[in-house]
Design an enzyme around this catalytic site. Structure first.
Site, PDB file in Angstrom:
ATOM      1  N   CYS A   1     -88.717  66.074  29.803  1.00  0.00           N
ATOM      2  CA  CYS A   1     -89.049  66.405  31.187  1.00  0.00           C
ATOM      3  C   CYS A   1     -87.797  66.831  31.951  1.00  0.00           C
ATOM      4  O   CYS A   1     -87.012  65.981  32.395  1.00  0.00           O
ATOM      5  CB  CYS A   1     -89.712  65.207  31.864  1.00  0.00           C
TER       6      CYS A   1
ATOM      7  N   CYS B   1     -87.677  65.597  35.597  1.00  0.00           N
ATOM      8  CA  CYS B   1     -87.329  64.177  35.767  1.00  0.00           C
ATOM      9  C   CYS B   1     -85.849  63.921  35.455  1.00  0.00           C
ATOM     10  O   CYS B   1     -85.198  63.152  36.153  1.00  0.00           O
ATOM     11  CB  CYS B   1     -88.150  63.286  34.829  1.00  0.00           C
ATOM     12  N   ASP B   2     -85.324  64.537  34.409  1.00  0.00           N
ATOM     13  CA  ASP B   2     -84.000  64.138  33.894  1.00  0.00           C
ATOM     14  C   ASP B   2     -82.904  65.179  34.071  1.00  0.00           C
ATOM     15  O   ASP B   2     -81.730  64.888  33.815  1.00  0.00           O
ATOM     16  CB  ASP B   2     -84.110  63.821  32.380  1.00  0.00           C
TER      17      ASP B   2
END
Ligand code: NAP
Length: 302
Positions: A130, A133-134
């Site tokens: 992701c 997200c990261d």
């Protein structure tokens, strides 16, 4: 006793809830992670009719809030099985069991893995599924994206905003994703292409430190030193828990005729069912169809 239990609070599940609630039925949504499904991680949506541009997060939040305002209940529990009784259905989660009259399965998909050695070992230690997200953890660093679909292209665009270099490694010469996205990518100077190539090894001690990439034609192998690898090689269904209940195809997708499954009173919506086109618009469309059909089923039984 609920009228309809919806398994999955992604776009398809939430959309079906709108239709069921507006037809005056009680709804419980069961979600194993967070509401919003895949779209919540999309940086930008630019292909949804009448909305020129919106972030995936804003889209998912607005949809969720609409459903809650209409009166849906939601529990964050993983569904492990469904019993299709003659007069009622029982949806069993890891924590509870719930009774209802009809079920809509909108369980979405899970991320496909590369399936090579060390992938699990380095997940969370340099390997991510992701970018939204990261990605921020890799500011100023060298990263790679694996895949050639829309997700990979969007991930590469996002990462190129703050990483020093982004390799995009794809097994074919052409991208599967939209031309417009590929064109946007080609205007970024910090993106390097490794097309017609396969990732053959993930190397490192404590964390991922490099990937070995082999050309599909020449078989020449290169080692790319990097801090992060974002895997965006598509998704697969996660329908094993329903295999005894209804018909799945050879790839694990739910077989349905216009959202009606082989099990009476059980409907399916969104990416978890066998269909040709998986897009935000088709997830919403499935939600409408499954929601209305579930209500028609309940009304017929009354
Ligand atoms: P996808 O379109 O299925 O693309 C997956 C990519 O990964 C393909 O390029 C595929 O290669 C490659 N791949 C598959 N298995 C692999 C493996 N084992 N090793 C290496 N590469 C592998 O998946 P996605 O990009 O996640 O998109 C899923 C759906 O969501 C699509 O319908 C997409 O259009 C949609 N989506 C839309 C948007 C948008 O509308 N803007 C954004 C994101 C996603 P091949 O090309 O060789 O098959």
């Amino acid at each position: 006793m609920y009228d309809v239990i919806i398994v999955g609070a992604g776009t398809a599940g939430l959309s079906s809830a709108i239709y069921v609630l507006r037809l005056g039925k009680r709804v419980l949504l069961l979600e194993r992670n967070y509401y919003g499904g895949q779209i919540i991680n999309a940086t930008e949506i630019e292909n949804y009719p009448a909305i020129r541009r919106i972030s995936g997060y804003d889209f998912a939040k607005a949809l969720y809030e609409q459903v809650i305002a209409l009166g849906a209940d939601i529990e964050y529990e993983r569904v492990v099985s469904i019993e299709n009784g003659r007069y009622e259905k029982t949806v069993i989660t890891e924590k509870n069991s719930y009774k209802c009259r009809s079920v809509i399965i909108a369980s979405g998909l899970k991320k496909r893995k590369l399936g090579i050695e060390n992938e699990e070992r380095f997940t969370g230690k340099g390997i991510s599924y992701c970018a939204v997200c990261d990605g921020a953890f890799y500011k100023g660093k060298t990263v790679a994206v694996a895949g050639g679909g829309n997700t990979a292209l969007m991930d590469a665009l996002l990462l190129s905003d703050y990483c020093s270099r982004v390799y995009i490694i794809h097994r074919r010469k052409e991208f599967r994703g939209e031309k417009l996205l590929a064109e946007k990518l080609s205007r970024r100077e910090n993106i390097s292409y490794m097309l017609n190539c396969t990732i053959t090894a993930l190397n490192g001690s404590e964390r991922l430190e490099s990937v070995s990439v082999t050309s599909n034609d020449s078989r020449i192998q290169n080692n790319i030193e990097l801090s992060g690898l974002f895997v965006a090689v598509g998704q697969i269904p996660d329908n094993e828990s329903f295999s005894g209940l209804l018909e799945l195809d050879e790839n694990g997708y739910i077989i349905s005729d216009n959202c009606s499954t082989s099990a009476e009173g059980i409907f399916s919506a969104g990416d978890c069912r066998r269909k040709d086109i998986r897009q935000l618009a088709t997830a919403v469309s499935d939600g409408a169809v499954a929601g209305i059909k579930a209500c028609e089923y309940i009304n017929r039984k009354e």
